[in-house]
Enzyme design. Structure first.
Site, PDB file in Angstrom:
ATOM      1  N   CYS A 407      40.183  17.364 -38.664  1.00  0.00           N
ATOM      2  CA  CYS A 407      39.261  18.323 -39.596  1.00  0.00           C
ATOM      3  C   CYS A 407      37.945  17.556 -39.342  1.00  0.00           C
ATOM      4  O   CYS A 407      37.392  17.591 -38.576  1.00  0.00           O
ATOM      5  CB  CYS A 407      39.865  18.412 -40.969  1.00  0.00           C
ATOM      6  SG  CYS A 407      38.929  19.708 -41.930  1.00  0.00           S
ATOM      7  N   HIS A 531      44.785  21.198 -39.656  1.00  0.00           N
ATOM      8  CA  HIS A 531      45.671  20.001 -40.336  1.00  0.00           C
ATOM      9  C   HIS A 531      46.987  20.016 -40.019  1.00  0.00           C
ATOM     10  O   HIS A 531      47.494  20.499 -40.603  1.00  0.00           O
ATOM     11  CB  HIS A 531      45.538  20.324 -41.715  1.00  0.00           C
ATOM     12  CG  HIS A 531      44.074  19.582 -42.380  1.00  0.00           C
ATOM     13  ND1 HIS A 531      43.815  18.459 -42.895  1.00  0.00           N
ATOM     14  CD2 HIS A 531      42.887  20.357 -42.655  1.00  0.00           C
ATOM     15  CE1 HIS A 531      42.551  18.534 -43.198  1.00  0.00           C
ATOM     16  NE2 HIS A 531      41.920  19.556 -43.226  1.00  0.00           N
ATOM     17  N   GLU A 533      49.238  17.876 -39.943  1.00  0.00           N
ATOM     18  CA  GLU A 533      50.030  17.255 -40.774  1.00  0.00           C
ATOM     19  C   GLU A 533      50.771  18.071 -42.029  1.00  0.00           C
ATOM     20  O   GLU A 533      51.937  17.583 -42.481  1.00  0.00           O
ATOM     21  CB  GLU A 533      49.510  16.048 -41.475  1.00  0.00           C
ATOM     22  CG  GLU A 533      48.311  16.425 -42.514  1.00  0.00           C
ATOM     23  CD  GLU A 533      46.835  16.869 -41.781  1.00  0.00           C
ATOM     24  OE1 GLU A 533      45.940  16.641 -42.716  1.00  0.00           O
ATOM     25  OE2 GLU A 533      46.824  16.884 -40.748  1.00  0.00           O
TER      26      GLU A 533
END
Length: 603
Positions: A407, A531, A533
Site C-alpha cells: 500500500c 493488502h 496480508e
C-alpha cells in the site's frame, strides 16, 4: 439449532480472549463442525476505520470492505473462514439501528429504552449473523463463537452483558455456553486467585454463570493444580471447568494446550455436540485439519535456520498495528522451515534529522536495515517517516536486497523510482503535498474529501496480470500463474496515470493492473497496492509474503517456493467472491462488465 459459545473477559483487557476464542473454534472444526465467529466491541464508533493504529491496533479489512477489529483477523486465519462487516458488532452500529427503527416508527410509539429495545437488537443481530455461511460448504454454521470485548463491569459493555443474560434463555441451556477469561497474576512464583474470584463474582451478579474459566498466566509456567482447585472452590465450578493458558512459544500452540485439558470433550457434553449431524466428508476434513495443525506446531520447535526481516514502519511503538503483516511473515517462515526474526525499525529514525539529534538511534536503525535478509515497508497514512522509508527502499533497490512494499510502501517505491531512476527530483504524493509539481501518486477521483470513515477503496478487488506476464512474472507464478487474482484493498491514493508511461519506459514494471488497465496494482517483485496480508492463513501463506520471505532466505529457497506455488496454490477466497469489481460493488451478476465497471468507477 446453532450452538453459541460466548467468550467474556475479566480483570484486564487484552489478555488473549481473541486467541482463546479462535483456538476453541479451531478445535471444534477438527471434529468436523462448521464454525463462525462474532466480535462485540463496546465502543461508540460505527467501525474501526477511523481509529489510530497506535491506540487500537491494526484496522483489519474484510472482503466486503468492512473495517473491523483485529480479532476478526484471528478468526479468519484460525478458522479459515470469510467473515463480513456484520460479524463485528459495535455500540455505534446497534444504536444507529435502534434509532433508525425509532425514526421509521417501527416501535409503534413506545418509549425506546436500553432494555428491551437495545438488548433485543443485539440478540437479533447475533442470531441473524450466526446463520450466514462463512466457509466453502456454503452451509449454515453449527457453532457460533461470540467474543465480548472489554471486561465485565465496564459501563460501556453493560447492555451487551445484559443481552447475553437474556440470550441464554432465548436459545436454551443446551445451546449456550460461556467461557470467562481471567488473569491469574504470578507474584514472585505464587499464583494469585483473588482477581479471578472477584471477576466471577461480578459476572454471576449480572446473571451469567461461566461454564469454563480460562485462567490466563502471563508467564511460561502452567496453572498449578492447587490454584486450579482453589478457583474451582471459590468460583462455584468443578475442577474440570478450570483451564490454564500460560505463555507459549507460539500462539498456534494454544489450541493443542486447550485440547490437552479436555475442552472439546467438555463442550461436546455441555452443548450436546455429539447430536449434531456431521457428514463423513466434514469429519475427514476435520481430521486432516487437526493433523496439519499438529505438524505445523511440531515443526516450529525444530527450526534452527533463521530469516531476518527489517520491518520499516511508522507505528512500531505498538506491534499490534502490524498484526496481519507479522502473521503473514510468520506463516511464510513456517512454510520454508525458518525461524522468523523481525527487526522493528521506526522509519523516522533512518532520516538525516535523527542522525543530528540522536546519532545512536540513527545508527541502530540503519544497522538493523543493513543486517536484514529482506526489507518490508507496510501501509500507513500521512507524511511522517516517509522519507526514512524511501531511504530504506533506495538501499534495497541499489543493493538488490529483497523488498516488499504494501500500500503506502508500494506508493513510496514508485516515488523513489521516479526520483532516483527517472530523475524527477520533486516527485511526491498528493497526500504529502497537494500542490506538488510532480504528484506521482494522486487522490482517487471517486473518493470523498469530506468524510473519513468507510470512504476509501475498500475490500476484495481483482487484479489482472498484463498479457505475456505468464512467461516471466514471478509475482504471477506465486499465484499459481493465474491471469486474475483477488486481494483486499484499503487506500485513497493511487499511481498517477500521467506518469505510468515514463515509469514503465525506465524499467519500473507494473505487472498487474485493475480490470480497466488504469490502476497500477502490482509492481513486479517490489510491491502491491493491495493488502495481501489480510488473506494469509497458517496453512496457506499469502503469496507475495511467501515470495518475499523465501527470497530473503536465499535464491534457492525462493526458486523452490516459486515452483511449489505455481503447481499447487489455491486462493483462500470463496468462489462466489472472485468476481469482477463491478459485481463486488453492486452485489449482483453483471452481464456487460465493461459498461457497468465504467459507471461504477466514476460515481
Amino acid at each position: 439449532m446453532t450452538k453459541f459459545i460466548v467468550v467474556s473477559g475479566g480483570v484486564v483487557s487484552g489478555i488473549g480472549k481473541g486467541v482463546i476464542a479462535s483456538s476453541t473454534g479451531t478445535l471444534l472444526k477438527t471434529t468436523g463442525l462448521k464454525v463462525t465467529a462474532i466480535k462485540i466491541d463496546p465502543y461508540m464508533n460505527i467501525d474501526a476505520g477511523t481509529m489510530r493504529p497506535t491506540e487500537h491496533g491494526e484496522v483489519y479489512v474484510l472482503n466486503d470492505g468492512g473495517e473491523v477489529d483485529l480479532d476478526l483477523g484471528n478468526y479468519e486465519r484460525y478458522l479459515n473462514v470469510t467473515l463480513s462487516r456484520d460479524n463485528n458488532i459495535t455500540t455505534g452500529k446497534i444504536y444507529r439501528e435502534v434509532i433508525e427503527k425509532e425514526r421509521r416508527g417501527d416501535y409503534l410509539g413506545k418509549t425506546v429504552q436500553i432494555v428491551p429495545h437495545v438488548t433485543n437488537a443485539i440478540q437479533d443481530w447475533i442470531e441473524r449473523v450466526s446463520k450466514i455461511p462463512v466457509d466453502e460448504t456454503d452451509e449454515q454454521p453449527d457453532v457460533c463463537i461470540v467474543e465480548l470485548g472489554g471486561t465485565v463491569g465496564d459501563i460501556e459493555s453493560a447492555p451487551f452483558v445484559e443481552a447475553m443474560r437474556q440470550f441464554q434463555f432465548r436459545v436454551g441451556h443446551d445451546n449456550f455456553a460461556l467461557i470467562h477469561v481471567s488473569l491469574v497474576p504470578d507474584m514472585h512464583g505464587e499464583q494469585k486467585t483473588k482477581p479471578t474470584q472477584t471477576t466471577v463474582h461480578s459476572l454471576r451478579g449480572l446473571g451469567l454463570l461461566p461454564d469454563l474459566i480460562a485462567c490466563r498466566l502471563l508467564v511460561p509456567q502452567p496453572l498449578n493444580p492447587a490454584t486450579k482447585d482453589k478457583i474451582s472452590m471459590f468460583c462455584h465450578v468443578s475442577s474440570e471447568q478450570v483451564f490454564g493458558v500460560h505463555d507459549l512459544s507460539s500462539v498456534y500452540h494454544v489450541p493443542l494446550l486447550l485440547q490437552s485439558q479436555g475442552i472439546v470433550e467438555f463442550l461436546t457434553k455441555r452443548l450436546k455436540l455429539d447430536q449434531v449431524k456431521i457428514s463423513p466428508e466434514m469429519k475427514e476434513r476435520g481430521e486432516l485439519l487437526g493433523k496439519r495443525w499438529r505438524e505445523l506446531t511440531a515443526g516450529q520447535e525444530r527450526l534452527f535456520d533463521t530469516v531476518t526481516i527489517a520491518l520499516v514502519g511508522k507505528y512500531t511503538d505498538l506491534k499490534d498495528s502490524y498484526m496481519s503483516v507479522t502473521k503473514a511473515l510468520e506463516h511464510s517462515a513456517f512454510r520454508i522451515h525458518r525461524r522468523l526474526i523481525i527487526e522493528w525499525v521506526e522509519s523516522s529514525d533512518l532520516e538525516p534529522e535523527t542522525q543530528e539529534n540522536n546519532p545512536a538511534k540513527y545508527h541502530d536503525a540503519w544497522r538493523a536495515v543493513v543486517g536484514s535478509g529482506g526489507i518490508l515497508v507496510p501501509g500507513g497514512f500521512g507524511h511522517r517517516g516517509t522519507e526514512g522509508m524511501m531511504l530504506a527502499i533506495k538501499y534495497a533497490r541499489e543493493q538488490k536486497v529483497p523488498f516488499l512494499g504494501i500500500c503506502l510502501g508500494f506508493q513510496l517505491a514508485v516515488i523513489e523510482w521516479a526520483r532516483n531512476v527517472c530523475h524527477i527530483p520533486n516527485a511526491t504524493s498528493g497526500e504529502f503535498d497537494s500542490t506538488a509539481p510532480h504528484p506521482v501518486i494522486i487522490f482517487m477521483p471517486e473518493i470523498s474529501k469530506t468524510h473519513m470513515g468507510g470512504t476509501m477503496r475498500l475490500g476484495l478487488r481483482p487484479t489482472v496480470f498484463e498479457p505475456g506476464t505468464d512467461a516471466w512474472s514471478k509475482a504471477r507464478k506465486l499465484y499459481g500463474g493465474a491471469p486474475k487474482i483477488w486481494e483486499r484493498h484499503r487506500h485513497r491514493y493511487e499511481v498517477n496515470p500521467e506518469y505510468v508511461k515514463q515509469l514503465s519506459e525506465s524499467g519500473c514494471v507494473f505487472a498487474g493492473k485493475d480490470e480497466r488497465g488504469e490502476r497500477m496494482q502490482v509492481m513486479e517483485v517490489r510491491g502491491f497496492q493491495a493488502h495481501p496480508e489480510f488473506c494469509t492463513r497458517p496453512l496457506n501463506p499469502s503469496p507475495p509474503f511467501l515470495g518475499f520471505v523465501s527470497a530473503s532466505a536465499g535464491p534457492q529457497v525462493f526458486d523452490e517456493q516459486l515452483k511449489a506455488q505455481f503447481a499447487s496454490f489455491k486462493p483462500p477466497h470463496p468462489e462466489n467472491a472472485m468476481v469482477s469489481e463491478a459485481e463486488l460493488k453492486l452485489g449482483v451478476k453483471v452481464e456487460n462488465e465493461h459498461l457497468v465497471t465504467g459507471e461504477v468507477d466514476e460515481c
